[in-house]
Design a protein around this motif. Sequence first.
Motif, PDB file in Angstrom:
ATOM      1  N   LYS A   1       0.836  -1.199   0.000  1.00  0.00           N
ATOM      2  CA  LYS A   1       0.000   0.000   0.000  1.00  0.00           C
ATOM      3  C   LYS A   1       0.870   1.248   0.000  1.00  0.00           C
ATOM      4  O   LYS A   1       1.821   1.344   0.782  1.00  0.00           O
ATOM      5  CB  LYS A   1      -0.902   0.013   1.241  1.00  0.00           C
ATOM      6  CG  LYS A   1      -1.780  -1.228   1.378  1.00  0.00           C
ATOM      7  CD  LYS A   1      -2.477  -1.266   2.723  1.00  0.00           C
ATOM      8  CE  LYS A   1      -3.233  -2.574   2.905  1.00  0.00           C
ATOM      9  NZ  LYS A   1      -3.824  -2.700   4.252  1.00  0.00           N
ATOM     10  N   TRP A  31      -2.431   4.551   2.841  1.00  0.00           N
ATOM     11  CA  TRP A  31      -3.661   4.071   2.220  1.00  0.00           C
ATOM     12  C   TRP A  31      -4.255   2.928   3.034  1.00  0.00           C
ATOM     13  O   TRP A  31      -3.540   2.047   3.529  1.00  0.00           O
ATOM     14  CB  TRP A  31      -3.394   3.593   0.800  1.00  0.00           C
ATOM     15  CG  TRP A  31      -3.198   4.698  -0.205  1.00  0.00           C
ATOM     16  CD1 TRP A  31      -2.724   5.951   0.041  1.00  0.00           C
ATOM     17  CD2 TRP A  31      -3.441   4.615  -1.602  1.00  0.00           C
ATOM     18  NE1 TRP A  31      -2.668   6.669  -1.123  1.00  0.00           N
ATOM     19  CE2 TRP A  31      -3.094   5.878  -2.151  1.00  0.00           C
ATOM     20  CE3 TRP A  31      -3.904   3.620  -2.449  1.00  0.00           C
ATOM     21  CZ2 TRP A  31      -3.207   6.150  -3.512  1.00  0.00           C
ATOM     22  CZ3 TRP A  31      -4.019   3.879  -3.797  1.00  0.00           C
ATOM     23  CH2 TRP A  31      -3.683   5.144  -4.321  1.00  0.00           C
ATOM     24  N   SER A  88      -4.845  -1.375  -0.759  1.00  0.00           N
ATOM     25  CA  SER A  88      -3.839  -1.358  -1.815  1.00  0.00           C
ATOM     26  C   SER A  88      -4.480  -0.931  -3.129  1.00  0.00           C
ATOM     27  O   SER A  88      -5.711  -1.011  -3.287  1.00  0.00           O
ATOM     28  CB  SER A  88      -3.227  -2.749  -1.973  1.00  0.00           C
ATOM     29  OG  SER A  88      -4.211  -3.666  -2.427  1.00  0.00           O
ATOM     30  N   PRO A  89      -3.685  -0.477  -4.100  1.00  0.00           N
ATOM     31  CA  PRO A  89      -4.252  -0.102  -5.407  1.00  0.00           C
ATOM     32  C   PRO A  89      -5.108  -1.197  -6.035  1.00  0.00           C
ATOM     33  O   PRO A  89      -6.150  -0.912  -6.625  1.00  0.00           O
ATOM     34  CB  PRO A  89      -3.009   0.197  -6.247  1.00  0.00           C
ATOM     35  CG  PRO A  89      -2.012   0.707  -5.247  1.00  0.00           C
ATOM     36  CD  PRO A  89      -2.251  -0.123  -4.016  1.00  0.00           C
ATOM     37  N   VAL A 148      -8.413  -1.210  -4.229  1.00  0.00           N
ATOM     38  CA  VAL A 148      -9.182  -0.009  -4.569  1.00  0.00           C
ATOM     39  C   VAL A 148      -9.899  -0.229  -5.899  1.00  0.00           C
ATOM     40  O   VAL A 148     -11.097   0.056  -6.042  1.00  0.00           O
ATOM     41  CB  VAL A 148      -8.272   1.233  -4.639  1.00  0.00           C
ATOM     42  CG1 VAL A 148      -9.056   2.436  -5.173  1.00  0.00           C
ATOM     43  CG2 VAL A 148      -7.686   1.554  -3.274  1.00  0.00           C
ATOM     44  N   ILE A 203      -5.993   5.777  -9.990  1.00  0.00           N
ATOM     45  CA  ILE A 203      -5.347   5.211  -8.808  1.00  0.00           C
ATOM     46  C   ILE A 203      -3.845   5.436  -8.861  1.00  0.00           C
ATOM     47  O   ILE A 203      -3.220   5.831  -7.864  1.00  0.00           O
ATOM     48  CB  ILE A 203      -5.672   3.708  -8.689  1.00  0.00           C
ATOM     49  CG1 ILE A 203      -7.175   3.512  -8.443  1.00  0.00           C
ATOM     50  CG2 ILE A 203      -4.871   3.060  -7.562  1.00  0.00           C
ATOM     51  CD1 ILE A 203      -7.631   2.070  -8.562  1.00  0.00           C
ATOM     52  N   ALA A 262      -1.414   7.509  -6.268  1.00  0.00           N
ATOM     53  CA  ALA A 262      -0.284   6.836  -5.627  1.00  0.00           C
ATOM     54  C   ALA A 262       1.018   7.584  -5.864  1.00  0.00           C
ATOM     55  O   ALA A 262       1.984   7.421  -5.104  1.00  0.00           O
ATOM     56  CB  ALA A 262      -0.167   5.404  -6.149  1.00  0.00           C
ATOM     57  N   LEU A 281     -13.079   6.669  -4.884  1.00  0.00           N
ATOM     58  CA  LEU A 281     -11.622   6.644  -4.716  1.00  0.00           C
ATOM     59  C   LEU A 281     -11.230   7.098  -3.314  1.00  0.00           C
ATOM     60  O   LEU A 281     -10.422   6.449  -2.634  1.00  0.00           O
ATOM     61  CB  LEU A 281     -10.954   7.528  -5.765  1.00  0.00           C
ATOM     62  CG  LEU A 281     -10.915   6.983  -7.196  1.00  0.00           C
ATOM     63  CD1 LEU A 281     -10.559   8.090  -8.183  1.00  0.00           C
ATOM     64  CD2 LEU A 281      -9.911   5.839  -7.311  1.00  0.00           C
ATOM     65  N   ILE A 323      -9.469   4.786  -0.384  1.00  0.00           N
ATOM     66  CA  ILE A 323      -8.081   5.103  -0.049  1.00  0.00           C
ATOM     67  C   ILE A 323      -7.930   5.539   1.401  1.00  0.00           C
ATOM     68  O   ILE A 323      -7.027   5.091   2.115  1.00  0.00           O
ATOM     69  CB  ILE A 323      -7.543   6.183  -1.004  1.00  0.00           C
ATOM     70  CG1 ILE A 323      -7.373   5.587  -2.412  1.00  0.00           C
ATOM     71  CG2 ILE A 323      -6.217   6.763  -0.504  1.00  0.00           C
ATOM     72  CD1 ILE A 323      -7.057   6.614  -3.489  1.00  0.00           C
ATOM     73  N   CYS A 324      -8.810   6.427   1.870  1.00  0.00           N
ATOM     74  CA  CYS A 324      -8.624   6.976   3.218  1.00  0.00           C
ATOM     75  C   CYS A 324      -9.873   6.891   4.092  1.00  0.00           C
ATOM     76  O   CYS A 324      -9.872   7.424   5.206  1.00  0.00           O
ATOM     77  CB  CYS A 324      -8.134   8.423   3.134  1.00  0.00           C
ATOM     78  SG  CYS A 324      -9.287   9.551   2.323  1.00  0.00           S
ATOM     79  N   ILE A 368      -7.413  12.336   1.236  1.00  0.00           N
ATOM     80  CA  ILE A 368      -7.738  12.849  -0.090  1.00  0.00           C
ATOM     81  C   ILE A 368      -8.717  14.008   0.056  1.00  0.00           C
ATOM     82  O   ILE A 368      -9.790  13.853   0.644  1.00  0.00           O
ATOM     83  CB  ILE A 368      -8.362  11.765  -0.981  1.00  0.00           C
ATOM     84  CG1 ILE A 368      -7.438  10.566  -1.129  1.00  0.00           C
ATOM     85  CG2 ILE A 368      -8.741  12.332  -2.341  1.00  0.00           C
ATOM     86  CD1 ILE A 368      -6.157  10.855  -1.888  1.00  0.00           C
ATOM     87  N   GLY A 421       0.275  10.700   1.796  1.00  0.00           N
ATOM     88  CA  GLY A 421      -1.062  10.221   1.449  1.00  0.00           C
ATOM     89  C   GLY A 421      -1.979  11.326   0.986  1.00  0.00           C
ATOM     90  O   GLY A 421      -3.019  11.064   0.377  1.00  0.00           O
TER      91      GLY A 421
END
Length: 373
Positions: free
Chosen positions: A28, A32, A35-36, A39, A71, A75, A97, A101-102, A153, A198
């Motif tokens: 990650k 995050w 992980s991408p 996501v 994504i 990142a 997203l 992510i958060c 984000i 982040g």
Amino acid sequence: MSDLLRAPAEIKYAEELDWLESIDDNPKPFSWRLSPKMVRLFILGSERSDGLDREIPQKWFGDRSFVERSIVTLASDRGLLLIGDPGTGKSWLAELLAAAICRDSTLVVQGTAGTTEDHIKYSWNVSMVIAKGQSRESMIPSPIMTAMETGAIGRFEELTRSTSDVQDALISILSEKYISVPELDSDNGDNIVFAKPGFSIIATANSRDRGVNDLSSALKRRFNFVRVPVVGNKRSEAEIVRFRTEELLRRHRIELDVPPTLLDVLLQSFADLRASAAAAASDDEKLESALSTAEQIGVLEDAILHSNFFGERALTARTLASSLVGSLARREPEDLAILNKYLHGVVEPRSKEVGGSWPEFLEGGRDAIAALS
């Protein structure tokens, strides 16, 4: 959270996000939560090849390359700008997203002509300033500053709707990753707010807003652009409309049958009107509506609610046509004339050749136009 009118994605899908986080052993970036890969899976849904113990439903319908590029951009800690026509799902993608992510998609600034620099930096609690003076405690951080302090984000909706001064204030945030607070004492370091790992910004802009407040070349360089096109595939658009319709029925606790044939009528009507708009010689010959998927869902929502409260608890072609005319006729008499031409030139011949729901749709459309004329 049934007591919320509209729960943000991180609350609506909290159990699903918790489960994905618990099985996620992929690398990650930064802080995050997923992980991408996870996501992407959360947004686009799972497939059999993923080998999961449960199915993850698809939440955004579009080309997977748009999601993957978005994504990857986040990142890399660059800003992400989602640009496209109204109703293409840019804001929904941004929310998903941020939620994945958060786990916080609510750090949002809405761009308007009235948006000021304070909205993206900070303002002051006047009563606290009078009582104790200017300090970090009396400062009111913007959603963007909060995202910086927490490594989350931040979202900026309708970026091109805000003035150039506001847009320029983003340049230093995206470049330097800090905000200066000159009103505070520099001796103890309170006068600078640094971004934590982040932090990034997802902005959205409508391609139809060109010329409102164009982005400077300096700001453009701070963003990676992802252009989200209008859904052109009829099958994909049908999936989006069906997905949102099911959500609508659950939210309103409505038990109402939506026949697939009427969904086909709605999809075909919008396809016809888009083709007519593309062939129009001037803007006067086009509907003011963007004829987006979101507006298509709005027409269906109006028809469903009308059928539930004032109809026979069954969606009919007549009600669908009335909702379409009522939703799309924004200019009078221009839009009414365009819709009337469509009914006589396209729907009337089709109702004679194909039959089905089209004759009732034609009759409902004519009655609606007559009522508004």
